[in-house]
Scaffold this active site. Structure first.
Site, PDB file in Angstrom:
ATOM      1  CE  LYS A 242      12.037  36.939  59.415  1.00  0.00           C
ATOM      2  NZ  LYS A 242      13.055  35.896  59.515  1.00  0.00           N
ATOM      3  NE  ARG A 316      10.871  25.889  62.118  1.00  0.00           N
ATOM      4  CZ  ARG A 316      12.193  25.816  62.222  1.00  0.00           C
ATOM      5  NH1 ARG A 316      12.746  24.990  63.074  1.00  0.00           N
ATOM      6  NH2 ARG A 316      12.976  26.561  61.468  1.00  0.00           N
TER       7      ARG A 316
HETATM    8  N1  BES Z   1      10.543  33.168  56.639  1.00  0.00           N
HETATM    9  C1  BES Z   1      11.705  32.833  57.332  1.00  0.00           C
HETATM   10  C2  BES Z   1      12.744  32.137  56.457  1.00  0.00           C
HETATM   11  C3  BES Z   1      13.366  32.958  55.360  1.00  0.00           C
HETATM   12  C4  BES Z   1      14.522  33.664  55.594  1.00  0.00           C
HETATM   13  C5  BES Z   1      12.812  32.969  54.104  1.00  0.00           C
HETATM   14  C6  BES Z   1      15.104  34.386  54.573  1.00  0.00           C
HETATM   15  C7  BES Z   1      13.398  33.694  53.078  1.00  0.00           C
HETATM   16  C8  BES Z   1      14.536  34.388  53.307  1.00  0.00           C
HETATM   17  C9  BES Z   1      11.406  31.892  58.506  1.00  0.00           C
HETATM   18  O1  BES Z   1      10.159  32.038  59.093  1.00  0.00           O
HETATM   19  C10 BES Z   1      12.407  32.165  59.558  1.00  0.00           C
HETATM   20  O2  BES Z   1      12.423  33.247  60.068  1.00  0.00           O
HETATM   21  N2  BES Z   1      13.251  31.180  59.869  1.00  0.00           N
HETATM   22  C11 BES Z   1      14.286  31.332  60.798  1.00  0.00           C
HETATM   23  C12 BES Z   1      14.383  30.063  61.611  1.00  0.00           C
HETATM   24  C13 BES Z   1      15.220  30.184  62.829  1.00  0.00           C
HETATM   25  C14 BES Z   1      14.542  31.082  63.859  1.00  0.00           C
HETATM   26  C15 BES Z   1      15.448  28.802  63.417  1.00  0.00           C
HETATM   27  C16 BES Z   1      15.574  31.596  60.032  1.00  0.00           C
HETATM   28  O3  BES Z   1      15.751  31.048  58.958  1.00  0.00           O
HETATM   29  O4  BES Z   1      16.384  32.388  60.510  1.00  0.00           O
HETATM   30 ZN    ZN Z   2      10.169  33.531  60.629  1.00  0.00          ZN
END
Ligand code: BES
Ligand code: ZN
Ligand code: ZN
Length: 465
Positions: A242, A316
Site C-alpha cells: 500500500k 477475502r
Molecule cells: N483492509 C483493506 C480495505 C480497507 C481500506 C479498509 C481502507 C479500511 C480502509 C483491504 O484488505 C484492501 O486492501 N482492499 C483492497 C482491495 C483491492 C486490492 C481489490 C482495496 O480496498 O483497495
Molecule cells: Zn488489503
C-alpha cells in the site's frame, strides 16, 4: 461508570432532557433564556456548586437522540470535573433508558494506556431520575456499551502489541471469564485442516497466523448461529504494498475479529437463548521473502482454487477458509464482519455499513437492528453477474476482478463462493471501523461499530423462531 435509576435528583450536576418545545421545569427561573430543545442543543447554568444542564432531544426523539444527549451530559461533567450526574427524564421508558445508558458509557470511554501522564478523571455515577424502575433496560444498555468499549480498547492496540497470538490470548481470557469454549488452531493445525488461504496471507510475517474458534451454548434446544470476523492485525498490502500515507490506520484491519469478541462478551452477559460459534482468522499481511506473491495459486478449505492477483485483497482469503469451515457446522444463520474494501468509503461514505445477503429475512433483521442501534446498514446487490467477474482463467476464482468497478460487491461475491447454502450476510465495515472526528458519544479512534448491531440481530433472530 455505574448507572442506576432514582426517583429524586442528587449530586451537584442535574441534566434535564427536554423534547423540542418542551418548557424547562418551572422551578428553574430562566428569564431571558431561549431554549428550544433541538436535538444536540444544550445550555448550562450554575450557582455555587450546583450546575444545571438543559439538553435538547429534538422533535422525533429517536434512540440516537438519547445516546447523543447522554453523551453531552458526560462530556459536560468531564469539563466541569463532576463525578456524579443526575439525568432528569421522568418520561423515560425501556428503549430510552437503554439508549441513555449506552450513550453515557460510550462517551466515557478513554484510551490513555500509552500516556505516561494520565488524566485520572472519570464520571463515576449516573442516576436516571424517573418514576419507573428501569434497572433492566439500563443493565442491557450497560452490557452492550461495555462490550463495544472492550472492542474499542482492543482494536486500538497497535500491531507491535496486538499480534495474532496476543488476540488469541484475549479470546482465551474472555472465554475463561464468560465460560465459553475456545479452540486455538496454530499453523500446524491449520496445515492439517487445509486452511491454506489463512496460511498464505500470514506466511510473509514474522508473527504466525492463528485461527480462533469460540463457542457459547445456552442449551442444545437453541438455534446455532455463527459470527466470523476478519482479523488482519496489520495490512501493509503484502507484496502488492500500500502507499505509506495513512498506512498506520491498517492496524484497524482486525476490527471484524475484535468485534466477534465484543459480540461474545455481550451475548454471554445478556445470556441470549442461542448457541453461537465465532471464528477469528488472525494474520499479519506483510511483504518479505516468504510472502505470497501475485500470481500464486492456493487451495482453500472447501477445495476451491484461488489465483492471488493482488496480495492486498487478503481479507477475502482469510475469510474464505473461515466461512467454508463455519458452513460445515451448519449454522442456521451466519454473519461476517470485515474491513474488506476501501471502495465502501467511496460508495456510502462514513455513515453506513455495506450489507450483502441472499436471505431477505436476515437482511431485514439486520436493517431493523441497524436502525435501533444506529449502526445502520445499507443493502447492496449480490447478483450472479458480479460472481462472474471473479472467475479466473487458470484457477476456480481470482481474488480481484481487475476492473475498477463495484469493488465492495465483487469482494462479497467472492465470499459467497465459500458459504455453500448457509443463510449468510456479509457486513463490510471498512468505512466505520475508526472515527477521525469526535461526535455525539463516540470519540476519535476505534469505534467498535458492529458489536451492538450483530448482538441485537442475534437477539431478534432468536425471537423470530
Ligand atoms: N483492509 C483493506 C480495505 C480497507 C481500506 C479498509 C481502507 C479500511 C480502509 C483491504 O484488505 C484492501 O486492501 N482492499 C483492497 C482491495 C483491492 C486490492 C481489490 C482495496 O480496498 O483497495
Ligand atoms: Zn488489503
Ligand atoms: Zn485488509
Amino acid at each position: 461508570m455505574k448507572i442506576d435509576y432514582k426517583n429524586a435528583v442528587s449530586g451537584n450536576l442535574i441534566c434535564i432532557l427536554l423534547a423540542e418545545g418542551e418548557p424547562p421545569p418551572k422551578e428553574l427561573v430562566l428569564h431571558d433564556v431561549k431554549f428550544e430543545g433541538n436535538e444536540g442543543q444544550s445550555f448550562s447554568l450554575s450557582s455555587g456548586k450546583k450546575n444545571i444542564l438543559l439538553v435538547g432531544l429534538g422533535k422525533k426523539m429517536r434512540g440516537d437522540d438519547f445516546r447523543i444527549a447522554a453523551g453531552t451530559c458526560v462530556r459536560y461533567a468531564e469539563k466541569i470535573k463532576e463525578k456524579e450526574i443526575s439525568i432528569y427524564y421522568p418520561k423515560a421508558d425501556e428503549k430510552s433508558a437503554e439508549a441513555i445508558a449506552e450513550g453515557a458509557i460510550l462517551a466515557g470511554h478513554k484510551f490513555d494506556k500509552y500516556k505516561t501522564k494520565k488524566e485520572n478523571f472519570e464520571v463515576a455515577k449516573i442516576h436516571l431520575v424517573t418514576t419507573k424502575n428501569l434497572t433492566e433496560a439500563l443493565g442491557k444498555g450497560g452490557i452492550l456499551a461495555s462490550a463495544q468499549n472492550y472492542a474499542r480498547a482492543l482494536d486500538e492496540e497497535p500491531a507491535n502489541i496486538a499480534t495474532p497470538q496476543m488476540i488469541a490470548n484475549a479470546a482465551l481470557k474472555l472465554a475463561k471469564e464468560k465460560k465459553l469454549k475456545v479452540t486455538v488452531f496454530d499453523t500446524k493445525a491449520m496445515k492439517k485442516m487445509g486452511m491454506n488461504a489463512i496460511l498464505a496471507v500470514g506466511q510473509g510475517s514474522a508473527v504466525p497466523p492463528v485461527l480462533v474458534k469460540l463457542e457459547y451454548n445456552a442449551g442444545s434446544r437453541y438455534p446455532l448461529f455463527c459470527v466470523v470476523g476478519k482479523g488482519i492485525t496489520f495490512d501493509s498490502g503484502g507484496i502488492s504494498i500500500k502507499p505509506s500515507k495513512g498506512m498506520h490506520e491498517m492496524k484497524y484491519d482486525k476490527t471484524g475479529a475484535i468485534n466477534v469478541l465484543g459480540v461474545f462478551k455481550a451475548v454471554a452477559e445478556l445470556k441470549l437463548p442461542i448457541r453461537l460459534m465465532g471464528l477469528m482468522p488472525l494474520a499479519e499481511n506483510t511483504p518479505g521473502s516468504k510472502a505470497q506473491k501475485p500470481g500464486d495459486i492456493i487451495r482453500a478449505y472447501n477445495g476451491k482454487t484461488i489465483e492471488v492477483l493482488n496480495t492486498d485483497a487478503e481479507g477475502r482469503l482469510v475469510l474464505a477458509d473461515a466461512l467454508a469451515y463455519a458452513a460445515t457446522q451448519k449454522p442456521e444463520y451466519m454473519i461476517d464482519m470485515a474491513t474488506l474494501t476501501g471502495a465502501m468509503i467511496v460508495c456510502l461514505g462514513r455513515h453506513a455499513i455495506g450489507m450483502f445477503s441472499d436471505n431477505d429475512k436476515l437482511a431485514q433483521i439486520l436493517i431493523e437492528a441497524g436502525e435501533e442501534t444506529h449502526e445502520r446498514v445499507w443493502r447492496l446487490p449480490l447478483w450472479p453477474e458480479y460472481g462472474k467477474m471473479m472467475e479466473s482463467g487458470i484457477a476456480d476464482l481470482k481474488n480481484i476482478s481487475e476492473l475498477p468497478e463495484a469493488g465492495s460487491i465483487t469482494a462479497a461475491a467472492f465470499l459467497k463462493e465459500f458459504v455453500g447454502d448457509t443463510k449468510w450476510a456479509h457486513l463490510d465495515i471498512a468505512a466505520v471501523d475508526a472515527i477521525s472526528t469526535e461526535h455525539g458519544y463516540l470519540g476519535k479512534g476505534a469505534s467498535g461499530i458492529g458489536v451492538r448491531l450483530v448482538t441485537e440481530a442475534f437477539e431478534k433472530l432468536a425471537k423470530s423462531k
